[in-house]
Write a protein that holds these residues in place. Structure first.
Motif, PDB file in Angstrom:
ATOM      1  N   ALA A 128      -5.693   6.300  -4.852  1.00 21.35           N
ATOM      2  CA  ALA A 128      -5.268   5.140  -5.636  1.00 21.35           C
ATOM      3  C   ALA A 128      -5.279   3.859  -4.808  1.00 21.35           C
ATOM      4  O   ALA A 128      -5.632   2.788  -5.305  1.00 21.35           O
ATOM      5  N   THR A 129      -4.925   3.952  -3.553  1.00 18.63           N
ATOM      6  CA  THR A 129      -4.925   2.781  -2.673  1.00 18.63           C
ATOM      7  C   THR A 129      -6.336   2.232  -2.517  1.00 18.63           C
ATOM      8  O   THR A 129      -6.555   1.024  -2.638  1.00 18.63           O
ATOM      9  N   TYR A 130      -7.292   3.109  -2.263  1.00 14.37           N
ATOM     10  CA  TYR A 130      -8.675   2.678  -2.084  1.00 14.37           C
ATOM     11  C   TYR A 130      -9.251   2.136  -3.377  1.00 14.37           C
ATOM     12  O   TYR A 130      -9.964   1.134  -3.382  1.00 14.37           O
ATOM     13  N   LYS A 131      -8.940   2.789  -4.477  1.00  9.89           N
ATOM     14  CA  LYS A 131      -9.433   2.368  -5.785  1.00  9.89           C
ATOM     15  C   LYS A 131      -8.926   0.961  -6.110  1.00  9.89           C
ATOM     16  O   LYS A 131      -9.694   0.096  -6.530  1.00  9.89           O
ATOM     17  N   ILE A 140     -11.189  -2.475  -6.556  1.00  7.30           N
ATOM     18  CA  ILE A 140     -11.120  -3.213  -7.820  1.00  7.30           C
ATOM     19  C   ILE A 140     -10.741  -4.672  -7.571  1.00  7.30           C
ATOM     20  O   ILE A 140     -11.375  -5.593  -8.100  1.00  7.30           O
ATOM     21  N   VAL A 141      -9.725  -4.904  -6.760  1.00  7.98           N
ATOM     22  CA  VAL A 141      -9.282  -6.267  -6.473  1.00  7.98           C
ATOM     23  C   VAL A 141     -10.362  -7.041  -5.717  1.00  7.98           C
ATOM     24  O   VAL A 141     -10.650  -8.203  -6.043  1.00  7.98           O
ATOM     25  N   ALA A 142     -10.961  -6.423  -4.710  1.00  9.38           N
ATOM     26  CA  ALA A 142     -12.009  -7.099  -3.930  1.00  9.38           C
ATOM     27  C   ALA A 142     -13.205  -7.450  -4.796  1.00  9.38           C
ATOM     28  O   ALA A 142     -13.756  -8.555  -4.700  1.00  9.38           O
ATOM     29  N   MET A 152       0.831  -1.195   0.000  1.00 14.88           N
ATOM     30  CA  MET A 152       0.000   0.000   0.000  1.00 14.88           C
ATOM     31  C   MET A 152       0.872   1.253   0.000  1.00 14.88           C
ATOM     32  O   MET A 152       0.619   2.182   0.750  1.00 14.88           O
ATOM     33  N   LYS A 153       1.909   1.234  -0.826  1.00 16.80           N
ATOM     34  CA  LYS A 153       2.781   2.389  -0.897  1.00 16.80           C
ATOM     35  C   LYS A 153       2.150   3.517  -1.711  1.00 16.80           C
ATOM     36  O   LYS A 153       2.586   4.643  -1.625  1.00 16.80           O
ATOM     37  N   ALA A 154       1.127   3.189  -2.497  1.00 20.14           N
ATOM     38  CA  ALA A 154       0.438   4.223  -3.254  1.00 20.14           C
ATOM     39  C   ALA A 154      -0.257   5.162  -2.284  1.00 20.14           C
ATOM     40  O   ALA A 154      -0.795   4.739  -1.271  1.00 20.14           O
ATOM     41  N   LYS A 155      -0.251   6.427  -2.582  1.00 19.29           N
ATOM     42  CA  LYS A 155      -0.838   7.410  -1.669  1.00 19.29           C
ATOM     43  C   LYS A 155      -2.230   7.810  -2.145  1.00 19.29           C
ATOM     44  O   LYS A 155      -2.539   7.791  -3.326  1.00 19.29           O
ATOM     45  N   GLY A 156      -3.056   8.171  -1.182  1.00 22.56           N
ATOM     46  CA  GLY A 156      -4.346   8.771  -1.481  1.00 22.56           C
ATOM     47  C   GLY A 156      -5.371   7.811  -2.044  1.00 22.56           C
ATOM     48  O   GLY A 156      -5.461   6.652  -1.660  1.00 22.56           O
ATOM     49  N   THR A 213     -13.541   0.373   2.215  1.00 23.22           N
ATOM     50  CA  THR A 213     -12.608   1.498   2.180  1.00 23.22           C
ATOM     51  C   THR A 213     -12.488   2.171   3.550  1.00 23.22           C
ATOM     52  O   THR A 213     -11.405   2.618   3.923  1.00 23.22           O
ATOM     53  N   LYS A 214     -13.576   2.215   4.299  1.00 20.38           N
ATOM     54  CA  LYS A 214     -13.525   2.800   5.644  1.00 20.38           C
ATOM     55  C   LYS A 214     -12.636   1.951   6.557  1.00 20.38           C
ATOM     56  O   LYS A 214     -11.813   2.474   7.307  1.00 20.38           O
ATOM     57  N   THR A 215     -12.784   0.646   6.472  1.00 25.77           N
ATOM     58  CA  THR A 215     -11.953  -0.263   7.265  1.00 25.77           C
ATOM     59  C   THR A 215     -10.488  -0.134   6.868  1.00 25.77           C
ATOM     60  O   THR A 215      -9.605  -0.102   7.726  1.00 25.77           O
ATOM     61  N   LEU A 216     -10.246  -0.039   5.586  1.00 25.69           N
ATOM     62  CA  LEU A 216      -8.877   0.115   5.099  1.00 25.69           C
ATOM     63  C   LEU A 216      -8.261   1.412   5.612  1.00 25.69           C
ATOM     64  O   LEU A 216      -7.091   1.436   5.997  1.00 25.69           O
ATOM     65  N   SER A 217      -9.044   2.481   5.645  1.00 26.73           N
ATOM     66  CA  SER A 217      -8.505   3.756   6.131  1.00 26.73           C
ATOM     67  C   SER A 217      -8.112   3.679   7.603  1.00 26.73           C
ATOM     68  O   SER A 217      -7.142   4.298   8.022  1.00 26.73           O
ATOM     69  N   VAL A 218      -8.844   2.885   8.381  1.00 26.94           N
ATOM     70  CA  VAL A 218      -8.494   2.712   9.795  1.00 26.94           C
ATOM     71  C   VAL A 218      -7.164   1.980   9.910  1.00 26.94           C
ATOM     72  O   VAL A 218      -6.292   2.368  10.683  1.00 26.94           O
TER      73      VAL A 218
END
Length: 83
Positions: free
Chosen positions: A7-10, A14-16, A1-5, A37-42
């Protein structure tokens, strides 16, 4: 998850969705994507970094040692107050 902003959520959505569609034949709902995406942000935010840091090898030794020292100090403090 080195991508910032965004792009990470997108990429995560897409993968899920691709995985879910491959297994069940249809993609995830909008609400499920939002929850994902909310869970990922946490996990990528301060809570995730703290959990990652605590799980590192240095903390696996340091935290139990600090707890043990605190316990011994409390024991000593109790013995001094009884005498």
């Amino acid at each position: 998850m080195k991508a910032k902003g965004f792009a990470t959520y997108k990429l995560t959505v897409i993968v899920a969705n691709a995985f879910w569609k491959f297994i069940f034949g249809k993609g995830l709902s909008f609400a499920t994507n939002a929850t994902l995406t909310k869970t990922l942000s946490v996990f990528l935010g301060p809570i995730g970094w703290t959990a990652f840091d605590i799980a590192s090898p240095a903390y696996r030794v340091t935290i139990p040692a600090v707890i043990q020292l605190a316990y011994l100090r409390q024991l000593l403090k109790q013995k001094k107050s009884v005498n």
